[in-house]
Design a protein around this motif. Structure first.
Motif, PDB file in Angstrom:
ATOM      1  N   THR A  35      51.548  36.565  35.233  1.00 50.19           N
ATOM      2  CA  THR A  35      50.769  36.374  36.460  1.00 50.19           C
ATOM      3  C   THR A  35      49.357  35.879  36.167  1.00 50.19           C
ATOM      4  OG1 THR A  35      52.034  38.089  37.600  1.00 50.19           O
ATOM      5  CG2 THR A  35      49.880  37.534  38.517  1.00 50.19           C
ATOM      6  N   LYS A  59      37.306  38.045  36.948  1.00 52.74           N
ATOM      7  CA  LYS A  59      37.340  38.228  38.403  1.00 52.74           C
ATOM      8  C   LYS A  59      38.137  37.123  39.073  1.00 52.74           C
ATOM      9  CE  LYS A  59      33.113  40.938  38.998  1.00 52.74           C
ATOM     10  NZ  LYS A  59      31.746  40.994  39.570  1.00 52.74           N
ATOM     11  N   ARG A  74      41.901  37.652  38.451  1.00 55.82           N
ATOM     12  CA  ARG A  74      42.493  38.762  39.213  1.00 55.82           C
ATOM     13  C   ARG A  74      42.538  38.509  40.705  1.00 55.82           C
ATOM     14  NH1 ARG A  74      40.835  44.809  37.845  1.00 55.82           N
ATOM     15  NH2 ARG A  74      41.980  44.919  39.791  1.00 55.82           N
ATOM     16  N   GLN A  75      41.700  37.620  41.190  1.00 52.69           N
ATOM     17  CA  GLN A  75      41.591  37.399  42.628  1.00 52.69           C
ATOM     18  C   GLN A  75      42.935  36.949  43.207  1.00 52.69           C
ATOM     19  OE1 GLN A  75      38.431  34.765  43.622  1.00 52.69           O
ATOM     20  NE2 GLN A  75      38.454  35.260  45.794  1.00 52.69           N
ATOM     21  N   GLY A  76      43.476  37.762  44.072  1.00 56.50           N
ATOM     22  CA  GLY A  76      44.745  37.441  44.728  1.00 56.50           C
ATOM     23  C   GLY A  76      45.960  37.544  43.829  1.00 56.50           C
ATOM     24  N   ALA A  77      45.807  38.108  42.616  1.00 56.03           N
ATOM     25  CA  ALA A  77      46.931  38.161  41.671  1.00 56.03           C
ATOM     26  C   ALA A  77      48.088  38.986  42.208  1.00 56.03           C
ATOM     27  CB  ALA A  77      46.458  38.720  40.328  1.00 56.03           C
ATOM     28  N   ALA A  78      47.786  40.075  42.929  1.00 58.57           N
ATOM     29  CA  ALA A  78      48.847  40.941  43.443  1.00 58.57           C
ATOM     30  C   ALA A  78      49.729  40.221  44.459  1.00 58.57           C
ATOM     31  CB  ALA A  78      48.227  42.201  44.063  1.00 58.57           C
ATOM     32  N   GLU A  79      49.185  39.158  45.075  1.00 62.52           N
ATOM     33  CA  GLU A  79      49.969  38.416  46.071  1.00 62.52           C
ATOM     34  C   GLU A  79      50.728  37.248  45.454  1.00 62.52           C
ATOM     35  OE1 GLU A  79      46.554  39.355  46.930  1.00 62.52           O
ATOM     36  OE2 GLU A  79      47.656  41.102  47.682  1.00 62.52           O
ATOM     37  N   ARG A  80      50.489  36.953  44.199  1.00 60.53           N
ATOM     38  CA  ARG A  80      51.162  35.814  43.542  1.00 60.53           C
ATOM     39  C   ARG A  80      51.776  36.231  42.211  1.00 60.53           C
ATOM     40  NH1 ARG A  80      47.419  34.526  39.698  1.00 60.53           N
ATOM     41  NH2 ARG A  80      45.240  34.963  40.209  1.00 60.53           N
ATOM     42  N   THR A 110      51.688  45.541  40.463  1.00 67.72           N
ATOM     43  CA  THR A 110      50.817  45.593  41.638  1.00 67.72           C
ATOM     44  C   THR A 110      49.910  46.817  41.591  1.00 67.72           C
ATOM     45  OG1 THR A 110      52.477  44.437  42.969  1.00 67.72           O
ATOM     46  CG2 THR A 110      50.802  45.678  44.161  1.00 67.72           C
ATOM     47  N   SER A 167      45.665  46.941  41.371  1.00 68.86           N
ATOM     48  CA  SER A 167      44.849  47.598  42.397  1.00 68.86           C
ATOM     49  C   SER A 167      43.779  48.507  41.792  1.00 68.86           C
ATOM     50  CB  SER A 167      45.752  48.421  43.327  1.00 68.86           C
ATOM     51  OG  SER A 167      46.262  49.564  42.647  1.00 68.86           O
TER      52      SER A 167
END
Length: 715
Positions: free
Chosen positions: A624, A652, A655-661, A701, A705
Motif C-alpha cells: 500500500t 505524511k 499515509r494520507q488516504g492509505a486506509a482507503e486505497r 487498516t 489508524s
C-alpha cells in the motif's frame, strides 16, 4: 440417563454394563436429541471430552430406528493415524446394534478394499482424499456404494475449515449429496474454535439457512481454555503452565532428561528437524525416547506410538501429528519447545494431560531463544484472556474449483456444459464464479467439449493421469523426498538436498532419532539405502509453501509483553531475566501510544516501521505504501522497511488516504508454482488467489489508524 429414552435400548444397556458408565457426559447428553432428529451440528468439547461417542451413539440409534441400509454414515478425519485409532471404538459401538464399521484410506490393502466393496459397512471411516479417490475410481460403483448415505461426521473439523482441505471437503460432500439423492446430515467435532456459529454455517455448505443446525457446547470447561465463545466472561483458563528460557536445544534436552523422571512426557516441536535433533540428544542422555512426524514411515510411527502408549518412564517427541486426538495412553506431562503457531494448537496440546482424576492439565514451555520466549509469552497472554483464533476458510479457492471440475468429469465420464454447476448446489465459488475457469480448462486442453458435454482432455491426462489420476485427489503439493531404507525396511523420507550437497567424508543422515550412513542412492526411484552409525547425522526438510508468519493478534500480544504485560503463568528466574533483557533490547521499537519508526544504525542504515502487525498485515502495508517502502523486501511479522531517505513530510504524504486505497501484496512467481493446480488456472486468477490470501486488510487498516512516531519525534 436422561437422554436414554431417545437412544436405542441396546446401546443404553451396553453403555451402562459394557462400558461401565454411570451416565453420559454433558456433551453426549446434549447431542442426543438434535442428532436423533437429524439436525446438523457442531459438537464442541475439550480434548478427550467424548466427542466421538457424542456423534456415533445418536447416529447409530437413528440408523437402527430408521432401518438405514448400506453405507449410511461416513466418518471423515484429517489423519490416517486418527482413523486407525478410532476404528476399534466405532466397530464396537456398531456391533452392539448388529452393524459394521470399516476403514478405507491410503494404507488400506487391496484385499481389505475388495471386502469393503463386497460387503458395504454401515459406517465407513475415511479421509477426504480417499473419498475423492473412491468417487473417481473405475473399481468403485460410486452411485451404488453411496446410494444409502445419510450422515457425515467430520472429526477435527477446525483442522479442515482453516485451509484448502476444507473447501475440498465441502465440494466433495455436495457431490455426494447429488449421488445419494438426498441432503446429508452433517456433524462436525471440534475442541478449539473461536467462532463456532460461523463454523456450523460453513459446514452446512449449500444447506446453510435451509437445514436446522446448532452448536452443542454444554460444558464451559475453563481448564481447557475452551473457546472464546464458551469461556465465562472475565475468567482466565486454569492449568499448571510454566514458561522457561533454556537458550539451546541441548539445554532443553538436559532439562527434559532430569525433570519429571518416571513420568510419561509428550514433547512438541515446530519442525521435523527439531524433533530429530531433540530425540537424538535425549537418547544420548539415556532417556527412553520415541519420535513421531510425517516423514517417518508408517511402521516407524506405529511402533513408536504403541511403545510409548505402553511405557511409563519415557518421552515421545512429535510435531503436530500427535496434536489431534490420537490415543497415546495416559500422559503425565506436555512440554512445548518454543511456541506453537496458535492458541488453538496450544489448547489441543495441553488437553492431552489432566485426564486422570486428581490431575490437572499442564504444559512446560522450554524456549530456545529470545524470539521463542516472546512468542510463547504473547501466546500465553492471549490464552489467559480466553481468546482463540476464529477458523476462517481461505478466500477465493479457484485452484480447488479447477481440481473439482476435473474430478467431476473423471467421476461421471462427461458432464453437461450447462449442468456442472448443479453438482455443487450453488455452493459459493463452485457456481457461476467458476465459469472463467471452465473456459480456461477447455481452452488449455484440460477439458474437451463435444456435443454440449465436458470430459477429461489430453492436458489433464498428461499432467494428472499417472496411477489412475491419483494426483487429482490431494489438494496440496508435497515436497519431493527420497525414501530411506535399511535393507528392505523403510525408515522414512528425507530432503533430497541432503543427498546432493557437498560433504567432507561419508554422507550421514539423522532420521527416526538415529544416525545413518548412506551406502547407495537410487536416483531414478528416489531411494537411498543406509546403515546405522554412531553419530554425525543431519536432518533437513524443505517446505513447499510460503509461510504467512504469526497473526496480528499474537504479534500484538508480544508487543504488550514488551511494554510490560506478563501472562499469568509461572515464569522461571531465567525466563524473567531474559524477558527483562528483551524489553531493554526493544525499548525504542515499542510505544504504548502507537507505532514507531526507527533508524537502525549499523553496517547499513535502515529505516524500519515497527508495526507489530503480523506477516499478512505487513505485506499489505508494504504494498500500500508504494514508493515509501523498500520494494521487494522480505516481509516479517514485526516491521516494514521504509525508504532510507524518507522524511517526516514524505511519510505524511504516503499515509494520507492509505486506509482507503489498500493494495494487495505482490506475489512471487515461485509461490504460484507451489499452488497445486495453479497451471489449470489463468495466470491472473492464480496470482489473485494467492494475493488475497497473503493480505490482512482489516489489521492493516487498524495499524494505519494509529499514530506513528519517528525516533526523537512523531509524525
Amino acid at each position: 440417563m436422561s437422554a436414554g429414552d431417545e437412544l436405542e435400548p441396546a446401546l443404553v444397556h451396553h453403555i451402562v454394563n459394557t462400558l461401565g458408565w454411570k451416565g453420559l457426559r454433558p456433551l453426549q447428553e446434549a447431542a442426543v436429541a438434535p442428532l436423533v432428529r437429524g439436525e446438523d451440528a457442531i459438537l464442541l468439547a475439550p480434548t478427550a471430552g467424548g466427542k466421538t461417542e457424542a456423534a456415533c451413539l445418536p447416529l447409530l440409534s437413528r440408523m437402527h430406528g430408521s432401518r438405514w441400509t448400506g453405507t449410511s454414515v461416513l466418518y471423515l478425519c484429517p489423519l490416517k493415524a486418527l482413523l486407525n485409532n478410532l476404528l476399534p471404538r466405532v466397530e464396537t459401538y456398531s456391533s452392539w446394534l448388529g452393524r459394521s464399521a470399516a476403514l478405507w484410506h491410503g494404507d488400506t490393502t487391496s484385499g481389505a478394499r475388495k471386502r469393503v466393496l463386497a460387503n458395504r459397512p454401515d459406517v465407513l471411516l475415511t479421509t477426504p482424499e480417499s473419498l475423492e479417490a473412491m468417487l473417481v475410481s473405475v473399481n468403485v460403483d460410486h452411485a451404488s456404494f453411496f446410494s444409502g448415505l445419510r450422515a457425515v461426521v467430520v472429526d477435527e473439523v477446525h483442522a479442515f475449515a482453516g485451509d484448502d482441505r476444507g473447501w475440498h471437503v465441502l465440494a466433495v460432500l455436495e457431490r455426494l449429496q447429488r449421488v445419494a439423492g438426498r441432503p446429508l446430515q452433517r456433524v462436525g467435532l471440534s475442541a478449539t474454535v473461536g467462532n463456532p456459529d460461523e463454523l456450523l454455517t460453513w459446514l452446512q455448505g449449500s444447506g446453510a439457512g435451509e437445514r436446522p443446525g446448532r452448536v452443542v457446547a454444554p460444558h464451559l470447561d475453563t481448564r481447557s481454555g475452551a473457546t472464546s465463545a464458551s469461556a465465562p466472561s472475565g475468567s482466565a483458563p486454569s492449568g499448571d503452565i510454566q514458561l522457561d528460557y533454556v537458550g539451546s536445544l541441548e539445554n532443553a534436552a538436559t532439562v527434559i532428561s532430569t525433570l519429571h523422571r518416571g513420568e510419561k512426557r509428550l514433547v512438541f516441536c515446530e519442525s521435523r528437524r527439531l524433533v530429530e535433533e531433540l530425540g537424538s540428544a535425549l537418547r544420548a542422555r539415556g532417556v527412553n525416547t520415541f519420535l513421531s512426524h510425517a516423514s517417518l514411515s508408517l511402521d516407524e510411527r506405529r511402533r513408536a506410538e504403541a511403545a510409548f502408549a505402553e511405557a511409563r518412564d519415557c518421552v515421545i517427541v512429535s510435531t503436530s501429528t500427535l496434536e489431534l486426538g490420537i490415543d497415546v495412553g495416559d500422559l503425565d506431562r506436555v512440554i512445548q519447545i518454543d511456541a506453537p503457531t496458535s492458541v488453538a494448537s496450544f489448547l489441543q496440546r495441553i488437553g492431552r494431560t489432566g485426564r486422570r482424576e486428581g490431575t490437572s492439565r499442564n504444559c512446560l514451555f522450554l524456549t530456545l531463544d529470545e524470539a521463542g520466549l516472546l512468542s510463547a509469552a504473547g501466546l500465553l497472554l492471549q490464552w489467559s484472556r480466553g481468546w482463540v483464533e476464529p477458523v476462517v476458510a481461505p478466500p477465493e479457492p479457484r485452484h480447488i474449483v479447477a481440481q473439482q471440475l476435473l474430478a467431476l468429469c473423471l467421476q461421471e465420464g462427461s458432464v453437461g456444459g450447462n449442468l456442472w454447476q448443479e453438482w455443487w448446489n450453488g455452493l459459493g465459488p463452485f457456481g457461476r464464479p467458476a465459469e472463467p475457469i471452465v473456459r480456461h480448462l477447455v481452452a488449455q486442453g484440460y477439458l474437451d467439449q463435444d456435443g454440449g458435454l465436458l470430459f477429461i482432455g489430453p492436458e489433464a491426462e498428461r499432467r494428472f493421469g499417472q496411477r489412475h489420476f491419483m494426483g487429482l485427489t490431494a489438494v496440496f503439493t508435497a515436497a519431493p523426498q527420497f525414501t530411506v531404507l535399511q535393507g528392505r525396511k523403510e525408515i522414512g523420507r528425507t530432503d533430497p538436498s541432503l543427498l546432493t550437497e557437498r560433504v567432507a567424508g561419508p554422507r550421514r543422515l539423522l532420521l527416526a532419532g538415529r544416525n545413518w550412513q548412506v551406502t547407495y542412492i537410487d536416483w531414478r526411484r528416489k531411494r537411498c539405502f543406509v546403515e546405522p552409525v554412531d553419530g554425525g547425522g543431519k536432518a533437513k526438510w524443505s517446505g513447499t509453501g510460503f509461510g504467512q508468519g504469526a497473526s496480528y493478534r499474537l504479534v500484538r500480544a508480544v508487543r504488550e509483553v514488551l511494554l510490560g504485560a506478563a501472562p499469568p503463568v509461572s515464569l522461571t528466574r531465567r525466563a524473567q531475566g531474559r524477558l527483562e533483557e528483551a524489553r531493554e533490547h526493544f525499548m525504542e521499537c515499542v510505544h504504548p501510544g502507537g507505532t514507531v519508526i526507527v533508524r537502525e544504525r549499523g553496517k547499513a542504515d535502515q529505516l524500519r516501521w515497527w508495526t507489530w502487525a503480523g506477516h499478512r498485515a505487513n505485506a499489505t502495508l508494504a504494498a500500500t505504501l508504494g514508493s515509501a517502502a523498500v520494494p521487494g523486501q522480505r516481509i516479517n511479522d514485526h516491521w516494514v522497511r521504509l525508504r532510507d531517505d524518507l522524511t517526516a513530510g514524505d511519510w505524511k504524504l504516503a499515509r494520507q488516504g492509505a486506509a482507503e486505497r489498500l493494495a494487495l501484496p505482490d506475489i512471487d512467481e515461485r509461490a504460484v508454482q507451489g499452488l497445486k493446480f495453479s497451471d489449470a488456472l489463468p495466470p491472473r486468477l492464480a496470482e489473485a488467489t494467492l494475493s488475497i490470501r497473503l493480505a490482512d486488510l482489516g489489521s492493516a487498516t487498524a495499524v494505519l489508524s494509529e499514530q506513528a512516531r519517528f525516533t526523537g519525534g512523531s509524525a
